[in-house]
Design a protein around this motif. Structure first.
Motif, PDB file in Angstrom:
ATOM      1  N   LYS A 133      -7.147  15.990  24.546  1.00 37.63           N
ATOM      2  CA  LYS A 133      -6.057  15.916  23.564  1.00 37.63           C
ATOM      3  C   LYS A 133      -4.791  16.634  24.025  1.00 37.63           C
ATOM      4  CE  LYS A 133      -5.029  14.414  19.372  1.00 37.63           C
ATOM      5  NZ  LYS A 133      -5.782  14.917  18.227  1.00 37.63           N
ATOM      6  N   ASP A 134      -4.920  17.851  24.561  1.00 38.91           N
ATOM      7  CA  ASP A 134      -3.723  18.579  25.007  1.00 38.91           C
ATOM      8  C   ASP A 134      -2.996  17.822  26.110  1.00 38.91           C
ATOM      9  OD1 ASP A 134      -4.278  20.546  23.190  1.00 38.91           O
ATOM     10  OD2 ASP A 134      -5.030  22.000  24.644  1.00 38.91           O
ATOM     11  N   TYR A 135      -3.763  17.279  27.038  1.00 31.16           N
ATOM     12  CA  TYR A 135      -3.172  16.497  28.127  1.00 31.16           C
ATOM     13  C   TYR A 135      -2.448  15.268  27.566  1.00 31.16           C
ATOM     14  CZ  TYR A 135      -3.004  13.308  32.147  1.00 31.16           C
ATOM     15  OH  TYR A 135      -2.599  12.422  33.113  1.00 31.16           O
ATOM     16  N   TYR A 136      -3.079  14.580  26.630  1.00 28.66           N
ATOM     17  CA  TYR A 136      -2.466  13.387  26.054  1.00 28.66           C
ATOM     18  C   TYR A 136      -1.189  13.719  25.286  1.00 28.66           C
ATOM     19  CZ  TYR A 136      -5.292   9.375  27.233  1.00 28.66           C
ATOM     20  OH  TYR A 136      -5.851   8.324  27.919  1.00 28.66           O
ATOM     21  N   ILE A 137      -1.192  14.833  24.591  1.00 27.94           N
ATOM     22  CA  ILE A 137       0.022  15.226  23.872  1.00 27.94           C
ATOM     23  C   ILE A 137       1.163  15.479  24.860  1.00 27.94           C
ATOM     24  CG2 ILE A 137       1.069  17.065  22.478  1.00 27.94           C
ATOM     25  CD1 ILE A 137      -1.671  17.332  21.075  1.00 27.94           C
ATOM     26  N   GLY A 138       0.865  16.183  25.957  1.00 24.11           N
ATOM     27  CA  GLY A 138       1.886  16.431  26.976  1.00 24.11           C
ATOM     28  C   GLY A 138       2.410  15.150  27.577  1.00 24.11           C
ATOM     29  N   LYS A 139       1.505  14.248  27.950  1.00 22.75           N
ATOM     30  CA  LYS A 139       1.928  12.981  28.544  1.00 22.75           C
ATOM     31  C   LYS A 139       2.704  12.140  27.534  1.00 22.75           C
ATOM     32  CE  LYS A 139       1.269  11.827  32.105  1.00 22.75           C
ATOM     33  NZ  LYS A 139       2.085  12.102  33.315  1.00 22.75           N
ATOM     34  N   HIS A 140       2.287  12.168  26.287  1.00 22.62           N
ATOM     35  CA  HIS A 140       2.959  11.386  25.246  1.00 22.62           C
ATOM     36  C   HIS A 140       4.443  11.735  25.177  1.00 22.62           C
ATOM     37  CE1 HIS A 140       3.488   9.359  21.361  1.00 22.62           C
ATOM     38  NE2 HIS A 140       4.185  10.423  20.991  1.00 22.62           N
TER      39      HIS A 140
END
Length: 212
Positions: free
Chosen positions: A125-132
């Protein structure tokens, strides 16, 4: 072309650089490693710290770069500093430098938060938020001629030279085919200002890119 590859020592980055060199592009690879990554007359290396200030990043960029790839990643560490803030600073530096072409490797469904309930994504989730938010900045706030390639799970598989574009499933990707896709979009008009996701498939890469 003179091409900057940010993240040349990574799994995709090293394959990408090899393919660009084979196509006779002049490649500048960035890495924090001391050793020279490639022994080729058309390769040079830059110790670029994307956690530095934007102006410091911009000062290190040559004036005659034609295109920039961002294939760097934090590997789950310092996600905000690298995958989000670092990525956006490179976009800003490239844009302010007057370089137009910017190609970003991202992750499947990075912009589609409705798909984030998938357990495999929820664990990142943290990675996806950053990439988003990095991807949002590229697409909605930059003036760059971007291509955003969203890959599924990266696998050490033999490349087939074939992909599927924009499936409803996350899927897997042979690293060699991700690199080949990134090369194929470099000067493809069909990939200009496009966001698409890829996985292993049955369509030859150049044909898939031409259909975007």
């Amino acid at each position: 072309m003179k091409v900057l590859v940010i993240g040349a020592s990574g799994r995709v980055g090293s394959d990408l650089v090899e393919k660009l060199l084979a196509d006779n592009h002049q490649v500048i690879g960035t890495t924090r490693q001391d050793q020279q990554l490639f022994d080729a007359d058309n390769y040079s290396q830059l110790n670029l710290d994307i956690t530095a200030e934007k102006d410091d990043i911009q000062k290190q960029l040559a004036d005659d770069i034609d295109a920039v790839y961002f294939v760097a990643g934090s590997g789950g560490k310092d996600v905000l500093e690298v995958d989000l803030h670092g990525a956006v600073k490179t976009m800003q530096a490239v844009q302010d430098k007057g370089i137009k072409r910017y190609i970003m490797l991202s992750t499947v469904f990075s912009l589609d938060t409705s798909k984030w309930g998938n357990p495999a994504i929820a664990d990142l989730k943290d990675y996806y938020i950053g990439k988003h938010y990095a991807d949002e900045w590229l697409v909605n706030d930059s003036t760059l001629n971007y291509t955003l390639v969203q890959a599924g799970a990266l696998k050490e598989q033999v490349g087939t030279g074939k992909i599927t574009v924009n499936s409803d499933k996350a899927g897997e990707n042979a690293i060699a085919d991700v690199a080949a896709t990134l090369v194929a979009v470099l000067d493809a008009d069909s990939a200009s200002k496009k966001v698409f996701h890829i996985q292993n498939g049955e369509t030859p890469i150049k044909e898939a890119i031409a259909s975007l």
